[in-house]
Each structure stands twice: as structure tokens, then as C-alpha cells.
Design an enzyme around this catalytic site. Sequence first.
Site, mmCIF file in Angstrom:
data_model
loop_
_atom_site.group_PDB
_atom_site.id
_atom_site.type_symbol
_atom_site.label_atom_id
_atom_site.label_comp_id
_atom_site.label_asym_id
_atom_site.label_seq_id
_atom_site.Cartn_x
_atom_site.Cartn_y
_atom_site.Cartn_z
ATOM 1 N N ARG A 174 -17.855 24.644 41.833
ATOM 2 C CA ARG A 174 -17.744 25.269 40.772
ATOM 3 C C ARG A 174 -17.448 26.632 40.892
ATOM 4 O O ARG A 174 -17.394 27.849 39.981
ATOM 5 C CB ARG A 174 -18.891 25.009 40.509
ATOM 6 C CG ARG A 174 -18.871 24.174 39.077
ATOM 7 C CD ARG A 174 -20.813 24.120 38.173
ATOM 8 N NE ARG A 174 -20.088 23.957 36.704
ATOM 9 C CZ ARG A 174 -20.011 22.725 36.181
ATOM 10 N NH1 ARG A 174 -20.309 21.442 36.499
ATOM 11 N NH2 ARG A 174 -19.855 22.535 34.968
ATOM 12 N N ARG A 197 -20.839 28.296 28.327
ATOM 13 C CA ARG A 197 -20.122 27.002 29.572
ATOM 14 C C ARG A 197 -18.803 27.525 30.045
ATOM 15 O O ARG A 197 -17.920 27.643 30.978
ATOM 16 C CB ARG A 197 -20.535 25.883 29.296
ATOM 17 C CG ARG A 197 -22.186 25.074 30.018
ATOM 18 C CD ARG A 197 -22.423 24.214 28.718
ATOM 19 N NE ARG A 197 -21.355 23.379 29.148
ATOM 20 C CZ ARG A 197 -21.930 22.131 28.396
ATOM 21 N NH1 ARG A 197 -22.766 22.628 27.340
ATOM 22 N NH2 ARG A 197 -21.366 20.925 28.566
ATOM 23 N N ARG A 236 -20.969 14.890 21.729
ATOM 24 C CA ARG A 236 -21.340 13.913 22.253
ATOM 25 C C ARG A 236 -23.072 14.425 21.971
ATOM 26 O O ARG A 236 -24.058 14.351 22.147
ATOM 27 C CB ARG A 236 -21.535 14.845 24.012
ATOM 28 C CG ARG A 236 -22.245 14.018 24.957
ATOM 29 C CD ARG A 236 -21.685 14.315 26.292
ATOM 30 N NE ARG A 236 -21.789 16.005 26.699
ATOM 31 C CZ ARG A 236 -21.223 16.711 27.682
ATOM 32 N NH1 ARG A 236 -20.373 16.304 28.380
ATOM 33 N NH2 ARG A 236 -21.704 17.576 27.653
HETATM 34 P P1 AP5 Z 1 -22.101 19.234 34.129
HETATM 35 O O1 AP5 Z 1 -23.197 18.233 33.467
HETATM 36 O O2 AP5 Z 1 -21.650 19.246 35.316
HETATM 37 O O3 AP5 Z 1 -21.774 19.946 33.172
HETATM 38 P P2 AP5 Z 1 -20.267 20.481 32.330
HETATM 39 O O4 AP5 Z 1 -19.442 20.680 33.655
HETATM 40 O O5 AP5 Z 1 -20.128 21.160 31.790
HETATM 41 O O6 AP5 Z 1 -19.332 19.041 31.573
HETATM 42 P P3 AP5 Z 1 -20.168 17.922 30.744
HETATM 43 O O7 AP5 Z 1 -20.658 17.281 32.181
HETATM 44 O O8 AP5 Z 1 -19.835 18.595 30.029
HETATM 45 O O9 AP5 Z 1 -18.204 17.411 30.536
HETATM 46 P P4 AP5 Z 1 -17.547 16.561 31.639
HETATM 47 O O10 AP5 Z 1 -16.484 16.683 32.119
HETATM 48 O O11 AP5 Z 1 -19.346 15.118 31.910
HETATM 49 O O12 AP5 Z 1 -17.441 15.290 30.116
HETATM 50 P P5 AP5 Z 1 -17.737 13.436 29.204
HETATM 51 O O13 AP5 Z 1 -17.257 12.650 30.320
HETATM 52 O O14 AP5 Z 1 -19.150 13.990 28.776
HETATM 53 O O15 AP5 Z 1 -23.135 20.653 33.948
HETATM 54 C C1 AP5 Z 1 -24.512 21.110 33.306
HETATM 55 C C2 AP5 Z 1 -25.084 22.627 34.074
HETATM 56 O O16 AP5 Z 1 -25.577 22.257 35.465
HETATM 57 C C3 AP5 Z 1 -23.887 23.800 34.414
HETATM 58 O O17 AP5 Z 1 -23.372 24.551 33.290
HETATM 59 C C4 AP5 Z 1 -24.678 24.497 35.251
HETATM 60 O O18 AP5 Z 1 -25.346 25.545 34.054
HETATM 61 C C5 AP5 Z 1 -25.426 23.657 35.876
HETATM 62 N N1 AP5 Z 1 -24.166 23.164 37.397
HETATM 63 C C6 AP5 Z 1 -23.777 22.209 37.472
HETATM 64 N N2 AP5 Z 1 -23.335 21.468 38.700
HETATM 65 C C7 AP5 Z 1 -23.677 23.191 39.304
HETATM 66 C C8 AP5 Z 1 -22.599 24.077 39.811
HETATM 67 N N3 AP5 Z 1 -21.900 22.788 41.520
HETATM 68 N N4 AP5 Z 1 -22.578 24.877 40.174
HETATM 69 C C9 AP5 Z 1 -24.084 25.396 39.583
HETATM 70 N N5 AP5 Z 1 -24.550 25.150 38.504
HETATM 71 C C10 AP5 Z 1 -24.095 23.695 37.974
HETATM 72 O O19 AP5 Z 1 -17.472 13.700 27.994
HETATM 73 C C11 AP5 Z 1 -17.958 14.797 26.757
HETATM 74 C C12 AP5 Z 1 -17.751 13.710 25.652
HETATM 75 O O20 AP5 Z 1 -16.408 13.465 24.980
HETATM 76 C C13 AP5 Z 1 -18.622 12.093 25.556
HETATM 77 O O21 AP5 Z 1 -18.873 12.258 24.182
HETATM 78 C C14 AP5 Z 1 -16.833 11.406 25.805
HETATM 79 O O22 AP5 Z 1 -17.451 10.129 25.165
HETATM 80 C C15 AP5 Z 1 -15.913 12.248 25.269
HETATM 81 N N6 AP5 Z 1 -14.564 11.684 25.570
HETATM 82 C C16 AP5 Z 1 -14.274 11.935 27.152
HETATM 83 N N7 AP5 Z 1 -13.237 11.680 27.256
HETATM 84 C C17 AP5 Z 1 -12.492 11.782 25.867
HETATM 85 C C18 AP5 Z 1 -11.157 11.601 26.046
HETATM 86 N N8 AP5 Z 1 -10.476 11.297 26.488
HETATM 87 N N9 AP5 Z 1 -10.978 11.162 23.797
HETATM 88 C C19 AP5 Z 1 -12.204 11.340 23.483
HETATM 89 N N10 AP5 Z 1 -13.630 11.912 24.105
HETATM 90 C C20 AP5 Z 1 -13.849 11.348 25.250
HETATM 91 MG MG MG Z 2 -20.573 15.563 33.624
#
Ligand code: AP5
Ligand code: MG
Length: 190
Positions: A89, A146, A128
Site C-alpha cells: 500500500r 481512507r 457494506r
Molecule cells: P482493508 O481492510 O484493506 O480495507 P480497504 O483497502 O479500505 O478495502 P476494503 O476492504 O474497504 O474494500 P474491498 O476492496 O475489499 O471491497 P469489498 O470487496 O469489501 O484495510 C483497512 C485498514 O487497515 C486500512 O485503512 C489501514 O488502516 C489498515 N491496513 C490494511 N492494509 C494495510 C497496509 N498494507 N499497510 C498499512 N495499513 C494497512 O466490497 C465493498 C462492498 O461493495 C461490499 O459490500 C461488497 O459486497 C460490495 N461490492 C463489491 N463488488 C461490487 C460490485 N461489483 N458491485 C456492487 N457491489 C459490490
Molecule cells: Mg477488503
Amino acid sequence: MKYFILFGPPGAGKGTQAAAMVEKYNLHHISTGELLRKEIAAESELGLKAKSLIDAGALVPDEVVEGMIESEFNTVKGVDGFLLDGFPRTTAQAEALDRILEKNGETATSVVSIMIPDEMIKDRIRHRASIEGRADDAKEETINNRIRTYHEKTEPLVEFYRNQGKYREIDGTGTIDQVRQAIFDLMDKF
Ligand code: AP5
Ligand code: MG
């Protein structure tokens, strides 16, 4: 061993698509966000330190997540590869990943990037929030941070991996099924 990086902004669908990808390609899913949320739930020392940063929409220190990744690489056996979700990241994390892989004579296979516009990020996260109750989905301010953190610290990796010839981008704005199919079409080529 294959090492896929699942890239994309918050809410792009990384976790959603990872579930299908690991099953089809016999990969081990490593989500640093999920690993950190487990530490928070367990109230470990690391979890307590990470919580305030995550709740603010900031990143945890690079060394913390780098250690998590290396320990998963060293302990998980019996898979054809790893699927990194939410790591690297920062440029420092990407460089650390290169070093970790090099030690074992390995290299990152490809970056699969799921892209959606900022407005859609908010819709997805709001949706979500009503289902999963993740603490960092609850406040508008956290979500905005974020998104800002993604653009400032993580988006530069697009160029980093483009320069390595490893960056592949998928349009993440379609339905879950459409995005999954596009990812499978791409993955089938590796
Ligand atoms: P992390 O858990 O990685 O969160 P993120 O990157 O913000 O990503 P999300 O999990 O929110 O989204 P996603 O892409 O997985 O989407 P999802 O499939 O759930 O990180 C959280 C925190 O941890 C960071 O902010 C940081 O603080 C820390 N962290 C983590 N890794 C780090 C690192 N490497 N370095 C430093 N800090 C770190 O989908 C979202 C929603 O949309 C769901 O409800 C889903 O059902 C829906 N959805 C998905 N696809 C579709 C579609 N095509 N159409 C309609 N709805 C959809
Ligand atoms: Mg995720």
C-alpha cells in the site's frame, strides 16, 4: 509459486473477488486489513496500537504489515500461490515485498487492479456499513481519509508496477459477476 497482488481503492471489491479467486486458482488469501481486524478483536498489543490508526483512516506502520506478510509466506503450504489483498500500500511496502520474495528466488507475478471512481467508493462502503459493521466504515470522515490516503500513498504503486510491466487493470464498476469474469479471463492467461 505465484504471487498475485489484488490492488484497488477502498470498497473496490478486493475482498469480494478474492474469495472466488482463491478457490479457482488454489491461492492463499492474505488481507492485511483482515489480519489487523483480527488483532483488534483479540485486543493484542498490536491490535490496540493499530486500532486508532485504522479508525482514523490512516495506514499502520510499514514494518507491521511487512512482518505479517512474511510470516504468512513462511507458514502456509500446499497452495499454488498467494493473493495479496490490501498489500502493498506504499512504495516502501512494495520494495519490501520485492526483497522478501527475492530472498527465496521469487518475484511478484502480476498486479490485478480493480478500479472504481471515488463516488462509487462511498456508495459501496455505505452499503457494506449497513451489513458488516466495520468500525472504519462508520464515519464519513474516516472514509474520506481512507480515500485521501489511497490517492496519496497507494496510487503511486500503479506507476511502480507499470514500470515493472506487471500492472493489469480491471473495470470494477460492473456487477460482481461481471468483474469476477473479467478477473478470471485475465488470470487464465498467467
Ligand atoms: P482493508 O481492510 O484493506 O480495507 P480497504 O483497502 O479500505 O478495502 P476494503 O476492504 O474497504 O474494500 P474491498 O476492496 O475489499 O471491497 P469489498 O470487496 O469489501 O484495510 C483497512 C485498514 O487497515 C486500512 O485503512 C489501514 O488502516 C489498515 N491496513 C490494511 N492494509 C494495510 C497496509 N498494507 N499497510 C498499512 N495499513 C494497512 O466490497 C465493498 C462492498 O461493495 C461490499 O459490500 C461488497 O459486497 C460490495 N461490492 C463489491 N463488488 C461490487 C460490485 N461489483 N458491485 C456492487 N457491489 C459490490
Ligand atoms: Mg477488503
